[in-house]
Every structure is written in C-alpha cells, then in structure tokens.
Write a protein that holds these residues in place. Sequence first.
Motif, PDB file in Angstrom:
ATOM      1  N   LEU A  31       3.804 -23.842 -35.469  1.00 29.37           N
ATOM      2  CA  LEU A  31       3.890 -23.743 -34.019  1.00 29.37           C
ATOM      3  C   LEU A  31       5.135 -24.470 -33.512  1.00 29.37           C
ATOM      4  O   LEU A  31       5.835 -23.999 -32.621  1.00 29.37           O
ATOM      5  N   ASP A  32       5.397 -25.636 -34.068  1.00 24.71           N
ATOM      6  CA  ASP A  32       6.648 -26.343 -33.850  1.00 24.71           C
ATOM      7  C   ASP A  32       6.963 -27.107 -35.137  1.00 24.71           C
ATOM      8  O   ASP A  32       6.307 -26.900 -36.167  1.00 24.71           O
ATOM      9  N   GLU A  33       7.948 -28.011 -35.092  1.00 23.54           N
ATOM     10  CA  GLU A  33       8.390 -28.648 -36.335  1.00 23.54           C
ATOM     11  C   GLU A  33       7.369 -29.615 -36.930  1.00 23.54           C
ATOM     12  O   GLU A  33       7.521 -30.053 -38.081  1.00 23.54           O
ATOM     13  N   ARG A  34       6.285 -29.943 -36.180  1.00 21.28           N
ATOM     14  CA  ARG A  34       5.297 -30.885 -36.692  1.00 21.28           C
ATOM     15  C   ARG A  34       3.866 -30.379 -36.581  1.00 21.28           C
ATOM     16  O   ARG A  34       2.914 -31.116 -36.856  1.00 21.28           O
ATOM     17  N   THR A  35       3.676 -29.130 -36.172  1.00 20.90           N
ATOM     18  CA  THR A  35       2.330 -28.618 -35.914  1.00 20.90           C
ATOM     19  C   THR A  35       2.183 -27.214 -36.471  1.00 20.90           C
ATOM     20  O   THR A  35       3.091 -26.382 -36.321  1.00 20.90           O
ATOM     21  N   VAL A  36       1.051 -26.952 -37.107  1.00 22.96           N
ATOM     22  CA  VAL A  36       0.745 -25.596 -37.565  1.00 22.96           C
ATOM     23  C   VAL A  36      -0.517 -25.100 -36.880  1.00 22.96           C
ATOM     24  O   VAL A  36      -1.375 -25.879 -36.455  1.00 22.96           O
ATOM     25  N   LEU A  37      -0.589 -23.785 -36.752  1.00 24.11           N
ATOM     26  CA  LEU A  37      -1.834 -23.118 -36.406  1.00 24.11           C
ATOM     27  C   LEU A  37      -2.525 -22.744 -37.708  1.00 24.11           C
ATOM     28  O   LEU A  37      -1.869 -22.361 -38.680  1.00 24.11           O
ATOM     29  N   ALA A  38      -3.848 -22.830 -37.730  1.00 27.50           N
ATOM     30  CA  ALA A  38      -4.606 -22.463 -38.926  1.00 27.50           C
ATOM     31  C   ALA A  38      -5.922 -21.829 -38.512  1.00 27.50           C
ATOM     32  O   ALA A  38      -6.479 -22.151 -37.453  1.00 27.50           O
ATOM     33  N   ASP A  39      -6.419 -20.916 -39.346  1.00 20.89           N
ATOM     34  CA  ASP A  39      -7.706 -20.272 -39.101  1.00 20.89           C
ATOM     35  C   ASP A  39      -8.838 -21.135 -39.627  1.00 20.89           C
ATOM     36  O   ASP A  39      -8.787 -21.604 -40.775  1.00 20.89           O
ATOM     37  N   ILE A  40      -9.846 -21.344 -38.791  1.00 17.92           N
ATOM     38  CA  ILE A  40     -11.104 -21.917 -39.262  1.00 17.92           C
ATOM     39  C   ILE A  40     -11.919 -20.752 -39.803  1.00 17.92           C
ATOM     40  O   ILE A  40     -12.261 -19.832 -39.070  1.00 17.92           O
ATOM     41  N   SER A  41     -12.196 -20.770 -41.073  1.00 22.67           N
ATOM     42  CA  SER A  41     -12.683 -19.594 -41.780  1.00 22.67           C
ATOM     43  C   SER A  41     -13.994 -19.068 -41.218  1.00 22.67           C
ATOM     44  O   SER A  41     -14.857 -19.817 -40.762  1.00 22.67           O
ATOM     45  N   GLY A  42     -14.124 -17.769 -41.266  1.00 21.81           N
ATOM     46  CA  GLY A  42     -15.358 -17.059 -40.986  1.00 21.81           C
ATOM     47  C   GLY A  42     -15.455 -15.914 -41.964  1.00 21.81           C
ATOM     48  O   GLY A  42     -14.484 -15.569 -42.644  1.00 21.81           O
ATOM     49  N   ALA A  43     -16.624 -15.308 -42.045  1.00 18.01           N
ATOM     50  CA  ALA A  43     -16.813 -14.230 -43.017  1.00 18.01           C
ATOM     51  C   ALA A  43     -16.037 -12.974 -42.656  1.00 18.01           C
ATOM     52  O   ALA A  43     -15.826 -12.114 -43.506  1.00 18.01           O
ATOM     53  N   HIS A  44     -15.609 -12.851 -41.404  1.00 22.32           N
ATOM     54  CA  HIS A  44     -14.904 -11.667 -40.933  1.00 22.32           C
ATOM     55  C   HIS A  44     -13.776 -12.112 -40.009  1.00 22.32           C
ATOM     56  O   HIS A  44     -13.893 -13.137 -39.325  1.00 22.32           O
ATOM     57  N   PRO A  45     -12.655 -11.370 -39.962  1.00 24.93           N
ATOM     58  CA  PRO A  45     -11.559 -11.770 -39.079  1.00 24.93           C
ATOM     59  C   PRO A  45     -11.980 -11.972 -37.629  1.00 24.93           C
ATOM     60  O   PRO A  45     -11.423 -12.822 -36.929  1.00 24.93           O
ATOM     61  N   LEU A  46     -12.963 -11.210 -37.158  1.00 26.46           N
ATOM     62  CA  LEU A  46     -13.389 -11.316 -35.766  1.00 26.46           C
ATOM     63  C   LEU A  46     -14.254 -12.534 -35.493  1.00 26.46           C
ATOM     64  O   LEU A  46     -14.549 -12.844 -34.335  1.00 26.46           O
ATOM     65  N   THR A  47     -14.692 -13.225 -36.540  1.00 22.67           N
ATOM     66  CA  THR A  47     -15.513 -14.422 -36.326  1.00 22.67           C
ATOM     67  C   THR A  47     -14.768 -15.706 -36.679  1.00 22.67           C
ATOM     68  O   THR A  47     -15.356 -16.791 -36.611  1.00 22.67           O
ATOM     69  N   ARG A  48     -13.506 -15.603 -37.068  1.00 18.92           N
ATOM     70  CA  ARG A  48     -12.725 -16.799 -37.352  1.00 18.92           C
ATOM     71  C   ARG A  48     -12.228 -17.438 -36.050  1.00 18.92           C
ATOM     72  O   ARG A  48     -12.102 -16.773 -35.033  1.00 18.92           O
ATOM     73  N   ARG A  49     -11.932 -18.738 -36.129  1.00 20.13           N
ATOM     74  CA  ARG A  49     -11.475 -19.482 -34.968  1.00 20.13           C
ATOM     75  C   ARG A  49     -10.110 -20.101 -35.266  1.00 20.13           C
ATOM     76  O   ARG A  49      -9.682 -20.149 -36.413  1.00 20.13           O
ATOM     77  N   LEU A  50      -9.459 -20.577 -34.214  1.00 20.04           N
ATOM     78  CA  LEU A  50      -8.084 -21.049 -34.331  1.00 20.04           C
ATOM     79  C   LEU A  50      -8.022 -22.539 -34.010  1.00 20.04           C
ATOM     80  O   LEU A  50      -8.710 -23.031 -33.116  1.00 20.04           O
ATOM     81  N   ALA A  51      -7.181 -23.258 -34.753  1.00 20.48           N
ATOM     82  CA  ALA A  51      -7.005 -24.687 -34.514  1.00 20.48           C
ATOM     83  C   ALA A  51      -5.558 -25.067 -34.766  1.00 20.48           C
ATOM     84  O   ALA A  51      -4.833 -24.387 -35.499  1.00 20.48           O
ATOM     85  N   THR A  52      -5.130 -26.178 -34.153  1.00 22.37           N
ATOM     86  CA  THR A  52      -3.829 -26.768 -34.464  1.00 22.37           C
ATOM     87  C   THR A  52      -4.057 -27.957 -35.396  1.00 22.37           C
ATOM     88  O   THR A  52      -5.052 -28.662 -35.293  1.00 22.37           O
ATOM     89  N   VAL A  53      -3.130 -28.146 -36.323  1.00 23.94           N
ATOM     90  CA  VAL A  53      -3.147 -29.302 -37.211  1.00 23.94           C
ATOM     91  C   VAL A  53      -1.737 -29.880 -37.216  1.00 23.94           C
ATOM     92  O   VAL A  53      -0.779 -29.160 -37.485  1.00 23.94           O
ATOM     93  N   ASP A  54      -1.608 -31.186 -36.905  1.00 28.05           N
ATOM     94  CA  ASP A  54      -0.277 -31.776 -36.889  1.00 28.05           C
ATOM     95  C   ASP A  54       0.014 -32.461 -38.220  1.00 28.05           C
ATOM     96  O   ASP A  54      -0.834 -32.544 -39.102  1.00 28.05           O
ATOM     97  N   ILE A  55       1.223 -32.958 -38.348  1.00 34.30           N
ATOM     98  CA  ILE A  55       1.686 -33.512 -39.606  1.00 34.30           C
ATOM     99  C   ILE A  55       0.930 -34.782 -39.981  1.00 34.30           C
ATOM    100  O   ILE A  55       0.918 -35.209 -41.136  1.00 34.30           O
ATOM    101  N   GLU A  56       0.224 -35.372 -39.006  1.00 29.65           N
ATOM    102  CA  GLU A  56      -0.624 -36.530 -39.299  1.00 29.65           C
ATOM    103  C   GLU A  56      -2.044 -36.123 -39.676  1.00 29.65           C
ATOM    104  O   GLU A  56      -2.880 -36.973 -39.952  1.00 29.65           O
ATOM    105  N   GLY A  57      -2.322 -34.821 -39.652  1.00 28.83           N
ATOM    106  CA  GLY A  57      -3.635 -34.339 -40.055  1.00 28.83           C
ATOM    107  C   GLY A  57      -4.633 -34.197 -38.932  1.00 28.83           C
ATOM    108  O   GLY A  57      -5.789 -33.858 -39.177  1.00 28.83           O
ATOM    109  N   ARG A  58      -4.237 -34.433 -37.683  1.00 32.59           N
ATOM    110  CA  ARG A  58      -5.163 -34.293 -36.560  1.00 32.59           C
ATOM    111  C   ARG A  58      -5.390 -32.815 -36.253  1.00 32.59           C
ATOM    112  O   ARG A  58      -4.438 -32.051 -36.118  1.00 32.59           O
TER     113      ARG A  58
END
Length: 703
Positions: A333-360
């Motif tokens: 997303l930027d130089e210190r943050t990624v977007l990642a999928d919170i897994s679900g059994a199907h693409p339509l049930t997955r959720r989205l989160a940000t994770v920064d370089i410190e692991g938050r």
Amino acid sequence: MVKTVLRTMTCALLLTSFTAATAADRGVPVTPDILLSHIRRNAEETPVHPRMQWLDNGRRILISTVTVQTQAGAGRGQFAEYVPLSYLQRTVDVRTGATTDIGVGYDPVVAAQADVIAYHPEGSGGGRLVVARSGGTATCEVSVSELMSDTTGIEAVALAANGGHIAVAVGYGASRFAAPAAAPTNGAAVRVLEAAAPEIWGHNVAVWVLDEHCSDARRIADLPETRIGRMTWADQDRKIVAATATPVPGKGFPRSDLHLFDPATGQGSVLAANIGGQGAAFLQAAPVGPYVAFTYDKEGLGYQLRKQFAIASMADSRIHVVSMDPRERPRWLDERTVLADISGAHPLTRRLATVDIEGRETELPGIPANAMPSPDGRRLAWLDIDLYGAASLSVADLRKASGVWQASPRRQIWKADPPLASYARAERRFVRCESTDGVRPEAILVLPLNHDPRRRYPLIVDLHGGPRGGLDGGSHGAYTPGTILSSSSLEHDMWAAKGYAVLVADYRASGLYGFDAVSRTGEAYAQDFTDIMCNVDAAIRDGVADPDRMAVIGHSYGAYEVNWIITHTHRFKAAISKEGGFADHMAGWGAGARTNQLATTLYGTPIDNPDVYRRMSPINFTRGVTTPTMFVSHRGGALPGDLYGWMYAAWREQGVDAQYRIYDDPNHVLIGEADQRDQLYAAISWIDRYLIPERAEVVDETP
C-alpha cells in the motif's frame, strides 16, 4: 461396529443468498448431456480472469476477459491435460470507463509506473513474449528460442516499474517428464531405484534481462536443477528477486528459496532460504525502500497449507514480519504497509487488513479482500465475481485520516454478464456453522430448482480435494466445480434440476481456519468430520435437507474424507469415493517411492509414529459399514496395497452394496470424453438408486 462420532456442536446458520439468476424460467435446466457438452468445449464460467493490475501510474487497469476457446476436448480442472487458456487483454480507463483491447494471450505483467505491458500470445505455449502499450500497439516481440537453444519455455516474467527493462526466466535442459526409452525387444523392461542415486529434474533455468524494445539481451544468471515460479524488480528497479524451487531427494515437495540478483553485475545471493512451497504464490517489492513481501511457511512446508506471508529486507536479509496465520496475497500500500487477505474458504468470504512493517494489523471493513492499491496508494480497485459468474470492476479513493485508512464509496466502471446466463442456475447460499475449537467452517448450499420452502430435499454433500483451495476450485475465481467431473459448477445445477440440494462443504484441513487447528495427533479426519457434519446439520435444521436421504461424494483428498465418513457414521444412504485409493496414510506416506512431506510435517513419519497413522486409516473402522459406496480410480487402481480394493472386498464381505470402477485414463481427473460420460451417468444412477429425489417430504408448518 462402525464408530459413530457424536459431539456436541452449536451451529449458527449464516446465510448469504445470490438470487439474481435463480429462476428456472430464465434458462434451460442443465442435463447430463448439456454438462458434458459444456466441459467438452472447454468453456469458461466467468467472463474475466479473477486477477487485475494497475497500469500507467494508476490511470488504467488491465483486466483479462475470456475469449471463445478453440481447443476443445482437452478437459478442465486442476489435474486435466494442460491447455493454455487465452484471454483478451483489455485496459479500462479509471476516469471514463472506456476500454481498449490490447491483444489475445495470457499471464500479463505490467510496469506499475509506465505504460508497458508484456504477455504471452495465444498458442505460444510460453515460448514467446509480446510487449505492448495500453493503446493496443505492440512495440516488440521476443522468442526465447532466439535467446538460447534447448529451451523449455518461459517460466516467469517481470517488468521494471519504470518499464525500462524486462526480466525473463527461461527453462532449458531435458524435460522433467521425458518419455522413457523404448525397452529392447529381447531384454527386460526394468527401472531400478537406488537409495544412493540423487533425485534430479534434469531442468535448469537462466535469467535474462532485456530492454523495453526486446533488445540488448543479457544472460545474468544460471541456476542448475532449478525452476523459477515468480520474479519481481525491487529496490527502485536495481535488483531482481526470484522465487525458486529445487528438488529434495526423497521428498514429495521441492524446496523453495528467494534469490536476489544484481542485473548490472550478475551477482546473486540467497535472500531467504527454505520459505516453503508458497514462495511462488506471491512476490512483490515495496515501491520505495529495501523490503520485499512474499508468501511464506516458517516450517518450510512445501505444500500451501499454512498460508502466511513474510516481509524481508534486501539490506540485511532479515525477515522482519511474519503474518498471523492464515493470511494471503500481500501487496504494498505504501513503503511500510501491505494489504493482505484474511483467509476464507471462498474469495467472497475473505476479508481485508493492513499490516505494517512493525507487524501491526488492522482490518478494513467493507472493502473486498481482492482490492488492489494503485501505485501511489491513493486508490483501490477490485473485481467482483459472484457465484453465478457475473463480474464487475469497481474503484474507490483511499486516504489515511488520524492513522486510519478509509475508502470512499465504490464506483463501478465495468461489468460483464455471466457466460452461463442461458442456463437455469440454482440459488446458492453461503452457510457457516460453529464446529469445535472455535472453528467456523464455511460451505455453499445449492438449492434445488424451484425450491419449495415447505419441502425437504435429498442432499448431496460434495467434498473438494486438495485439501488446500477451499471452495473456489483453486484458481477458478468464484465458481466451485462439482466433484464427479471436477470441471464445472454446472454439475451442481444438474443435480439441482433433478431435485437435489447440494452442500459444498469446506473443512479445517484446507488450512483456511488456522494451521494450528489441524490436528497432529491422528485426529485430523475426526475433526474434519465434525466440521462437515456441522454444516450438514445446519442444512437439516434450516428445513432444506431430508436427514433420511443424504449422500456424500468426494474427489482426491475429498475422497479421503468420504472414506472416513462412511466408516464412522450410518447417516448417509449412498457414497462415491473418487481417486482416494491412497488414503491409507501408512502406505500412502511412501507412495511413488517418495516420502510425503506434508504428512511428515503434520504427523512425523510412520516409522516414528505408527499409532498416529493407524488412527487415520479407514481400514481399521470398516466393521459394520452400511453405506452403499462406489469407488472410482484411474489406471493403476487395482494394484497390491490398493485401499479401494480392500474396502470393496470389506463391503462385499459384509453384504453391503459396492461398485469399483477403474478407468484406463492415467489422469487424476478423467479427461477422456467416453470416460467422463460413463462416470457421470454411473454416478447419477448410483445416487438416484438410493436417494430417489421424486419422494420429497412436505414439511408440515401448521401450528
């Protein structure tokens, strides 16, 4: 007697319905012959490939729309004969929604900050690469046969963010699956396995760098006995990172590492060692700075089950962040943050989160999990594909206020109707229940056509293979193929047209509910059993399924689950176990004269932990079985040590109806037209014989 597993389970039915195209009068009901014709034509079920990419500094989006397939009869599915699907590469203007067609091909890569696209043209088989602009003009073309002889094709391609250079991984050397030499007519045809003989692929890879005009080609690296699954440019286009795979003698999966190359000097090094088989699933460098994100398994498991990701530094080769389990598809997303999928059994049930370089980690509610950030991080774009195949492309602005990322309302800029709209599609619902240990397994419930809520219907429980992949059929996007032919979601509509409900159930062995939820003490199948039956009971309580008329079918690992279910409960009146004849883990651990790395990681070896493997073998629980079962195997099924042969004999010995069908087709998924027809009609006959869909029970709702 059969051990019936009884556990107290609280199930909360969570329904999400897709009813836009469910009325039977909107299309032709799917018959077996329609299903077979659809598969024979190798027809796609979604109008667009599920992946999209930003292009030209966020001004355009590249999507891959499906073209009419000209190669028919090759079959489909994860294990079918390889056919490179062709897509029309199309750009969509973010501001106006105007589309521009680029060319027909597959596997496109883009330059995030420039107007450059590279893709394999139709019919190339991976041997050619076309470079084009978003206006549709091809600027140059390269054939790997011109770069080097003895090539086996292109394995991976990466475009520098500024579009100035292209990195190409080219395989060369003998094919891994070379045909064996003909045996002499007067001698023995023998293959000798020796423990001291190293296991090799006979396949090498070279990394080439070319400029944007497909010229100035330089061979910067050679890796013997190696394959490259993915590459990316990093450190402001000054480095190349590659995910590699090399064979490990005696193991069932290769070892994956991250390699770092300097294109100027050709100097290479290992950035991260033994990252697990997920290394080729995702790889992307930060837009600024020395970081690279990649899918990862801290135990080096060569099978995509853990579903983690990591962030490593190219400056010191240190892994700074390892995600919570499970997380998928990290993208910057930027130089210190990624977007990642919170897994679900199907693409339509997955959720989205940000994770920064410190692991938050912070979840982003209301944004689909497949959203991709623009190169400047100011916009998100995502493709929605529903359970019927309809697709749309949407964008939203993104900003960070008071340390919190927020997205504006979505704006749809492109949409396409489902390719299967001419057929009568059954209503589909997501269901989820609460099993054990806090696990909430997901399922898709397919209702019969013209579903009457006053009636209960016979239920077919359909169990996917893998066990990874969940409910989306692997790389198919949003549709879930049926188990009998493992190729099309229309298989479920065929059952629905015959008056059946279908429950496509997931289970914790898919890895989508946390790797630690999978038992390592021999209780894995027992836990999966509770997950599956949890959603079965929910379908019964919801008034859809008739508990006295249920069948269970499964393919590959799903057949392993079937073997366990029918030896642990009497609740099913029929079963089909397809391609699960090696589900005896004691013998299956060394199948093909190779150790099973997945089983070894989960359970240790059967040499050290024989009791764990015995607890997982259905052979030990066949006394008292009552479920009539059809066993299906491809060529080689009737061999000494064959579990299906053992179970078939056990069924017949106890007077239980059984059938064992062995096909000459060598593929794990049948692709021969005659074999597919025979298998489908045999399965229909077997299920109809025991469930009789015409006898639907009327539910009396009178107070």
